[in-house]
Design a protein around this motif. Sequence first.
Motif, PDB file in Angstrom:
ATOM      1  N   PHE A 272       0.830  -1.198   0.000  1.00 52.87           N
ATOM      2  CA  PHE A 272       0.000   0.000   0.000  1.00 52.87           C
ATOM      3  C   PHE A 272       0.867   1.251   0.000  1.00 52.87           C
ATOM      4  CE2 PHE A 272      -3.466  -2.304   2.677  1.00 52.87           C
ATOM      5  CZ  PHE A 272      -3.961  -2.922   1.532  1.00 52.87           C
ATOM      6  N   GLU A 273       0.473   2.255  -0.785  1.00 54.41           N
ATOM      7  CA  GLU A 273       1.026   3.591  -0.604  1.00 54.41           C
ATOM      8  C   GLU A 273       0.233   4.259   0.514  1.00 54.41           C
ATOM      9  OE1 GLU A 273       1.827   7.722  -3.101  1.00 54.41           O
ATOM     10  OE2 GLU A 273       1.934   5.789  -4.129  1.00 54.41           O
ATOM     11  N   ILE A 274       0.913   5.084   1.324  1.00 56.60           N
ATOM     12  CA  ILE A 274       0.274   5.673   2.504  1.00 56.60           C
ATOM     13  C   ILE A 274       0.635   7.143   2.645  1.00 56.60           C
ATOM     14  CG2 ILE A 274       0.279   3.493   3.763  1.00 56.60           C
ATOM     15  CD1 ILE A 274       2.733   4.657   5.355  1.00 56.60           C
ATOM     16  N   GLY A 275      -0.102   7.840   3.496  1.00 55.81           N
ATOM     17  CA  GLY A 275       0.310   9.159   3.933  1.00 55.81           C
ATOM     18  C   GLY A 275       1.475   9.018   4.900  1.00 55.81           C
ATOM     19  N   HIS A 276       2.324  10.031   4.975  1.00 49.11           N
ATOM     20  CA  HIS A 276       3.593   9.873   5.698  1.00 49.11           C
ATOM     21  C   HIS A 276       3.442   9.698   7.205  1.00 49.11           C
ATOM     22  CE1 HIS A 276       3.883  13.984   7.424  1.00 49.11           C
ATOM     23  NE2 HIS A 276       3.150  14.315   6.369  1.00 49.11           N
ATOM     24  N   THR A 277       2.239   9.916   7.743  1.00 53.68           N
ATOM     25  CA  THR A 277       2.031   9.714   9.179  1.00 53.68           C
ATOM     26  C   THR A 277       1.260   8.419   9.475  1.00 53.68           C
ATOM     27  OG1 THR A 277      -0.071  10.940   9.204  1.00 53.68           O
ATOM     28  CG2 THR A 277       1.958  12.203   9.567  1.00 53.68           C
ATOM     29  N   GLN A 278       0.994   7.623   8.456  1.00 49.30           N
ATOM     30  CA  GLN A 278       0.069   6.497   8.614  1.00 49.30           C
ATOM     31  C   GLN A 278       0.745   5.133   8.703  1.00 49.30           C
ATOM     32  OE1 GLN A 278      -2.235   7.394   5.078  1.00 49.30           O
ATOM     33  NE2 GLN A 278      -3.872   8.316   6.275  1.00 49.30           N
TER      34      GLN A 278
ATOM     35  N   ALA B 103       0.137  -0.540   9.097  1.00 51.40           N
ATOM     36  CA  ALA B 103       0.817  -1.805   9.416  1.00 51.40           C
ATOM     37  C   ALA B 103      -0.009  -2.610  10.415  1.00 51.40           C
ATOM     38  CB  ALA B 103       2.209  -1.522   9.965  1.00 51.40           C
ATOM     39  N   ARG B 104      -0.604  -1.929  11.382  1.00 49.56           N
ATOM     40  CA  ARG B 104      -1.443  -2.626  12.363  1.00 49.56           C
ATOM     41  C   ARG B 104      -2.663  -3.267  11.683  1.00 49.56           C
ATOM     42  NH1 ARG B 104      -2.392   1.332  15.261  1.00 49.56           N
ATOM     43  NH2 ARG B 104      -4.508   1.830  14.611  1.00 49.56           N
ATOM     44  N   LEU B 105      -3.299  -2.538  10.778  1.00 51.34           N
ATOM     45  CA  LEU B 105      -4.461  -3.071  10.057  1.00 51.34           C
ATOM     46  C   LEU B 105      -4.074  -4.291   9.226  1.00 51.34           C
ATOM     47  CD1 LEU B 105      -6.079   0.288   8.874  1.00 51.34           C
ATOM     48  CD2 LEU B 105      -7.105  -1.349  10.456  1.00 51.34           C
ATOM     49  N   LEU B 106      -2.939  -4.193   8.540  1.00 51.28           N
ATOM     50  CA  LEU B 106      -2.483  -5.327   7.733  1.00 51.28           C
ATOM     51  C   LEU B 106      -2.111  -6.517   8.604  1.00 51.28           C
ATOM     52  CD1 LEU B 106      -0.347  -3.760   4.844  1.00 51.28           C
ATOM     53  CD2 LEU B 106      -2.263  -5.346   4.583  1.00 51.28           C
ATOM     54  N   GLY B 107      -1.512  -6.245   9.733  1.00 55.76           N
ATOM     55  CA  GLY B 107      -1.138  -7.325  10.637  1.00 55.76           C
ATOM     56  C   GLY B 107      -2.341  -8.082  11.162  1.00 55.76           C
TER      57      GLY B 107
ATOM     58  N   ASN C 102      12.429  10.863  -0.134  1.00 55.32           N
ATOM     59  CA  ASN C 102      12.535  12.039   0.725  1.00 55.32           C
ATOM     60  C   ASN C 102      12.659  11.668   2.199  1.00 55.32           C
ATOM     61  OD1 ASN C 102      12.285  14.019  -1.385  1.00 55.32           O
ATOM     62  ND2 ASN C 102      10.111  13.477  -1.505  1.00 55.32           N
ATOM     63  N   GLY C 103      12.769  10.361   2.472  1.00 55.76           N
ATOM     64  CA  GLY C 103      12.930   9.915   3.841  1.00 55.76           C
ATOM     65  C   GLY C 103      11.658   9.865   4.658  1.00 55.76           C
ATOM     66  N   LYS C 104      10.502   9.935   3.982  1.00 53.79           N
ATOM     67  CA  LYS C 104       9.213   9.887   4.677  1.00 53.79           C
ATOM     68  C   LYS C 104       8.585   8.499   4.530  1.00 53.79           C
ATOM     69  CE  LYS C 104       8.093  14.792   4.113  1.00 53.79           C
ATOM     70  NZ  LYS C 104       7.072  15.765   3.606  1.00 53.79           N
ATOM     71  N   ASP C 105       7.902   8.043   5.586  1.00 52.18           N
ATOM     72  CA  ASP C 105       7.145   6.799   5.481  1.00 52.18           C
ATOM     73  C   ASP C 105       6.166   6.932   4.321  1.00 52.18           C
ATOM     74  OD1 ASP C 105       8.499   5.945   7.680  1.00 52.18           O
ATOM     75  OD2 ASP C 105       6.791   6.076   9.065  1.00 52.18           O
ATOM     76  N   ARG C 106       6.180   5.967   3.377  1.00 46.98           N
ATOM     77  CA  ARG C 106       5.346   6.121   2.192  1.00 46.98           C
ATOM     78  C   ARG C 106       4.690   4.833   1.731  1.00 46.98           C
ATOM     79  NH1 ARG C 106       3.002  10.314   1.276  1.00 46.98           N
ATOM     80  NH2 ARG C 106       4.948  11.463   1.545  1.00 46.98           N
TER      81      ARG C 106
END
Length: 278
Positions: free
Chosen positions: A238-244, A249-253, A268-272
């Motif tokens: 999944f692509e995500i917003g950088h704060t998500q 990950a919890r939902l997928l788990g 850019n070093g952001k969670d994506r």
Amino acid sequence: MDTMTIREALHRASSFLREYGREERVGELLLEFYTGLEGPALHLEGDRPLSSEEQHSFMEAVRTHALTGKPYQHITGEAHFYGRHFTVTPDVLIPRQETEELMDLVRSCAGTGERIADIGTGSGVLAVTLALETEAEVSATDISPAALEIARQNSERLRAEVRFFEGSFLTPLEGEHVDILVSNPPYISWREKEELDTTVRDYDPELALFAEEDGLAAYAAMCRELKERLQKPRLAAFEIGHTQGEAVARLLGEALPGYRLHVHKDLNGKDRFVTACH
């Protein structure tokens, strides 16, 4: 209007765009479109005079973008993704550069003959590119008939074999075997709407941008459907917003217990991106 060279037109466009707080790079991209010269070729031809038609179309496009914020992709009717030209309209999300990184991630994992499903395909950039860049079989879904029509057009024009299904998330693929699930769903919270740049907020379709539950509704829906499927994909990406990252990950788990979860950063070093791999 006096005839301008390519170099003069670029200079004038840059000044005008800068004056209105727009990205100067848009001038170069628009001039590439109207002259047919891309990248270094445009600058190598810097002393070439523009034809009256090129000059008029280019300056009108620059003016439109500067004054209204209308994305240059909507002005030209096309967007670049992974080295190809895709048709885009106001019915589909304009592809972002970060999504090319999602494409890289999935491409590196796709095996010959595997089945990939692109959920919420929009203009079809991921599905079409995966069909052309891998030896996998690709399917794509979207709830928007207008978006699916654009995706089909892109598939046909680029000669990519993709099966398209209309419907919500994974529902159209009930009973279908899926090895890899990929999605770039809407993930912006409605409360963030006013913070967006006008080129995004006023022109990209809301259906492709915003989601309830603080932007997590689409992920929650897909994870519920994954949990209910008898046959699970070996990889979900999944692509995500950088704060998500943590929340997705919890939902997928919860949906895919026992899978290896990983939050990937973009250039850019952001969670994506979040992946779940079996």
